[in-house]
Enzyme design. Structure first.
Site, PDB file in Angstrom:
ATOM      1  N   TYR A  42     -16.030  21.736  -9.227  1.00 33.82           N
ATOM      2  CA  TYR A  42     -16.566  20.410  -9.546  1.00 33.82           C
ATOM      3  C   TYR A  42     -17.598  20.038  -8.480  1.00 33.82           C
ATOM      4  CZ  TYR A  42     -15.873  15.231 -10.019  1.00 33.82           C
ATOM      5  OH  TYR A  42     -16.012  13.872 -10.168  1.00 33.82           O
ATOM      6  N   LYS A  79      -9.014  11.414 -16.714  1.00 36.94           N
ATOM      7  CA  LYS A  79      -9.237  12.135 -17.969  1.00 36.94           C
ATOM      8  C   LYS A  79      -8.017  11.998 -18.891  1.00 36.94           C
ATOM      9  CE  LYS A  79     -12.939  13.569 -15.715  1.00 36.94           C
ATOM     10  NZ  LYS A  79     -13.404  12.908 -14.484  1.00 36.94           N
ATOM     11  N   ARG A 127       0.819  -1.208   0.000  1.00 34.27           N
ATOM     12  CA  ARG A 127       0.000   0.000   0.000  1.00 34.27           C
ATOM     13  C   ARG A 127       0.853   1.259   0.000  1.00 34.27           C
ATOM     14  NH1 ARG A 127      -1.878   3.157   4.015  1.00 34.27           N
ATOM     15  NH2 ARG A 127      -1.365   1.719   5.694  1.00 34.27           N
ATOM     16  N   ASP A 178      -7.723  22.622  -8.801  1.00 33.71           N
ATOM     17  CA  ASP A 178      -8.093  21.483  -9.633  1.00 33.71           C
ATOM     18  C   ASP A 178      -7.678  21.856 -11.057  1.00 33.71           C
ATOM     19  OD1 ASP A 178      -9.352  19.631 -11.293  1.00 33.71           O
ATOM     20  OD2 ASP A 178     -11.075  19.401  -9.962  1.00 33.71           O
TER      21      ASP A 178
END
Length: 383
Positions: A103, A200, A50, A175
């Site tokens: 967003y 994206k 992890r 962002d």
């Protein structure tokens, strides 16, 4: 070194991969130590699955190099990247300044989780610029930007906001999904934390959910600690696919940006379009900041239809043949989705003046997309 060259080379070391060009997906949780002394001292390069593996490290190194960052953390989605970044610099009793064009899941985080944990959010006009200083309180700890804004594409005066934040010792976040660090490098403008929904453009093929958060030296320790405390992890196959997508991102972004601008300019002259919201067009709010600060435009923009009923919007969408209807973007395929932000914008009253559609322009031939849009627009009055 140019960014195109950088993205071909970054994060790769063929001496460590036996000559193979790509770092393979490393799967595993347990990492064994060569001896007791190394184990007790924690001297392994990797300690636990992890906490990192060679695949993750390659993506982190590549993205940090592109951003000019001290380091990067990998999150399991873009929304997770937004929340991890905010949680790394806020605590109970703090005040957050959040851009009103953010967003929508980020807005939900502010109004939900952050509010429950005692963080107060004030939404501000994306065009406020240096006027944001009037909103700062003694407990303001962070200013969050998104430029261009989600759905409505206002471009913010980032340098003016950053100057105010530095004057008051406030952490700045942005962002930067729309532009990526290829078109706008937040840390070069003095921003502390740069957030990207790598779902994206970096992955680029609509088959991965991933978020990347890059930070400067000041913000990185808290970001890494928060990421670790939240137990965030992304599987190596998705990391590998993002690394692979990263190598061709400059080509895709340039082509999609050029395609989108061609479509936007055509629609800007169309009699059935009331408005085109594209940062590269002079009519878009903040266009002067776009020209000053950005190296180019990406594939996402919005249009406002000259439509008076839901039936006309449905007719437009249902007549599209080359555009899918889906709530993502940045992939190789074109998409169209309706939106209406008037119900939840709180600091600004955004009057669209019609029915709005967000378009992602893909890698199809622009003339084909224009013909498809024209046919769908022609079908509207008949509805």
């Amino acid at each position: 070194m140019g960014d195109d060259t950088r993205l071909v080379l970054a994060g790769r070391n063929t001496a460590e991969t036996h000559g193979f060009v790509n770092v393979p997906p490393f799967r595993g949780s347990t990492v064994v130590y060569p001896d007791a002394e190394s184990c007790l001292a924690g001297r392994n390069r990797f300690t636990y699955g992890r906490r990192g593996n060679p695949t993750m490290e390659a993506l982190q190194l590549a993205w940090s190099e592109l951003e000019g960052a001290a380091g990067t953390v990998i999150c399991p989605s873009g929304a997770s990247a937004c929340s991890t970044a905010l949680l790394s610099c806020l605590k109970t009793g703090d005040h957050l300044l959040m851009v009103d064009s953010t967003y929508r899941p980020t807005r939900a985080l502010c109004n939900g989780l952050l509010a429950r944990y005692g963080v107060e959010t004030t939404y501000y006009d994306p065009m406020i610029g240096a006027g944001i200083e009037a909103l700062i309180r003694p407990n303001t700890r962070a200013i969050y930007m998104e430029s261009p804004g989600s759905q409505t594409f206002e471009v913010q005066d980032v340098p003016s906001i950053v100057a105010v934040a530095k004057k008051h010792g406030i952490t700045t976040l942005i962002d930067n999904t729309w532009a990526t660090a290829l078109l706008f490098k937040p840390l070069d403008f003095g921003i502390d934390i740069s957030i990207n929904a790598a779902t994206k453009y970096p992955s680029g093929h609509s088959d991965v959910l991933i978020g990347l958060v890059a930070a400067n030296e000041k913000a990185l320790p808290a970001l890494q600690a928060t990421h670790g405390d939240l137990g965030l992890y992304l599987g190596p196959d998705d990391v590998f696919l993002t690394l692979r997508g990263l190598r061709t991102m400059p080509l895709r972004l340039r082509e999609q940006g050029a395609n989108a601008l061609a479509v936007a300019r055509h629609l800007d002259q169309h009699p059935r379009i009331r408005r085109v919201l594209h940062p590269a067009l002079p009519s878009c709010p903040g266009h002067e900041f776009f020209k000053r600060d950005f190296k180019g435009a990406s594939s996402l923009f919005a249009i406002v239809l000259d439509a008076t009923s839901d039936a006309q919007v449905i007719a437009f969408l249902d007549h599209l043949k080359l555009f899918g209807m889906g709530y993502s973007w940045g992939g190789f395929e074109s998409l169209a989705v309706p939106f209406d932000c008037t119900a939840y914008r709180s600091a600004t009253s955004f009057n669209l003046g019609g029915r709005a559609i967000r378009l992602n322009i893909g890698l199809e031939t622009p003339a084909d997309l224009i013909a498809d849009l024209d046919a769908a627009l022609a079908a509207m009055p008949k509805a």
